[in-house]
Design an enzyme around this catalytic site. Sequence first.
Site, mmCIF file in Angstrom:
data_model
loop_
_atom_site.group_PDB
_atom_site.id
_atom_site.type_symbol
_atom_site.label_atom_id
_atom_site.label_comp_id
_atom_site.label_asym_id
_atom_site.label_seq_id
_atom_site.Cartn_x
_atom_site.Cartn_y
_atom_site.Cartn_z
ATOM 1 N N SER A 72 0.832 -1.205 0.000
ATOM 2 C CA SER A 72 0.000 0.000 0.000
ATOM 3 C C SER A 72 0.868 1.256 0.000
ATOM 4 O O SER A 72 2.086 1.198 0.204
ATOM 5 C CB SER A 72 -0.878 0.009 1.242
ATOM 6 O OG SER A 72 -0.070 0.272 2.374
ATOM 7 N N LYS A 73 0.206 2.382 -0.198
ATOM 8 C CA LYS A 73 0.896 3.664 -0.182
ATOM 9 C C LYS A 73 1.609 3.861 1.162
ATOM 10 O O LYS A 73 2.717 4.385 1.227
ATOM 11 C CB LYS A 73 -0.162 4.749 -0.409
ATOM 12 C CG LYS A 73 0.397 6.129 -0.531
ATOM 13 C CD LYS A 73 -0.652 7.120 -0.986
ATOM 14 C CE LYS A 73 -0.136 8.517 -0.776
ATOM 15 N NZ LYS A 73 -1.088 9.424 -0.193
#
Length: 507
Positions: A262-263
């Site tokens: 994920s970011k």
Amino acid sequence: MTQKVRVRFAPSPTGPLHIGGVRTALYNYLFAKQNNGDFILRIEDTDQNRYVEGAEKYIIDALNWCGIPFDEGPEKESGYGPYRQSERKLLYKKYADLLIESGKAYYAFDSAESLDAHRKDHESKGKTFIYNWHNRLKLDNSLSLTPEELQNRLANQQNYVIRFYTPEDEVLHLKDIIRGDIQIDTNILDDKVLYKSDGMPTYHLANIVDDHLMEISHVIRGEEWLPSLALHTQLYDAFGWHAPKFAHLPLIMKPEGKGKLSKRDGEKGGFPIFPLSWGDSVGYKEAGYFPEAVVNFLALLGWNPGTEQELFNLDGLIKTFDLSRVHKSGARFDPEKTKWYNHHYLQEQEDIVLLDSFKPILAEKLDKEQAFDISLFTNVDYITSVISLIKERASFVSDFWELGDYFFQTPNSYSEKVVKKQWKENTPSILNKIALILESLEDFSSPELEKMIKKWIGEEQLTFGQVMAPLRLVMVGDLKGPHLFDIMALVGKEETLNRIRTALAKL
Ligand code: GLU
């Protein structure tokens, strides 16, 4: 006649492209090119609530930067467009109607509130509400209404959705190039919404209709779409269309191995998640990665050629990539490995090309006070020579300054550790004698320097370390850097002598 290979990358413009999306695009591109096929970009923007300004341009820029441009897509019309679903809006109603007519879909009028109440009621009994065969006759739809009531509602323009009629008690046999055969019991499927009375199709309907009209031969997409495969396969059957072949790619996992990358993982680990910068998030491009490195590491996230080979340029990938060898299980993302790839591709760049990226960094670091010769900061030959000496140790152009600042300024401090260990009582006298030899040299080239100094070390019966370590210290400020005689030759006689004198005065 076999069908021409036509594949599509079909992102929704809801924000920047995650590298997982770039990998999906890349696998589509590789598969298209190795089969002399077409790679199409289709913008799936039916959900206007999630539309993000600038996202489409970002996607196109990212594909171009990676060197995997699309053959057809927005502004690259080829007879199958338009390529933005919002511009195809009027086309979908006809297909929804076809399904209604054949009894494969039906109108449903249930309000959001009533569906919510059903959901809550089920939850309170520990059950999950699914809109399908087991309750649809009790809900508010064209299956439970009389034909007159239905006509009334439609005539009064009451809001509706069109739902797919999932058959009861059937086993679907689905095929996936990567996952093999999958069986699904239709009883667990819900009657998905295909179309809404606001005139917008949902993802499912628009996706299938467009893949059909655009003559897509293979659908290569992320694993998160695997649950949609049952509906999509049924839709092709319902329309009586030949379905494309499907390949669902594995997820890209966190560096720790568990969970989808994920970011936040990027923020935590200090590595990019997007190909290009977006807002505060620095992209691979801006972080100094070469597109060749990004393409190479992404290709091997979820696929390998079955050999030890890890380095592939785009042409090599087009030749070697094999969709059926893509792994089923998630691919762990390894940020260190991405640097390793970049290191490799940096070595492959021409020094003159690296110079262009290094120039702005040099301009920023430039400290006129510290420079021993200010003209060197703009001397192309000098800077490219520096680059060729130091790049072997660099993974990024931004490493160059740190690795080679002493090519531009006289060291103003010396590693204490090295001084303690290498600066002996006889060091000043050795360096003074070396300075005398150097002064008399006409030819200040690296081989000549090496020859003369080695000869002198032999004559004086000194050890190599007694001379070379302090000499490197005065030249560099530390025991790092490329071949010492190359450094001396490049900065030149005057500066070499200056460094020896400066160190003798300071240490
Ligand atoms: N619009 C979907 C996405 O955002 C496309 C999925 C597909 O390729 O079918 O990924």
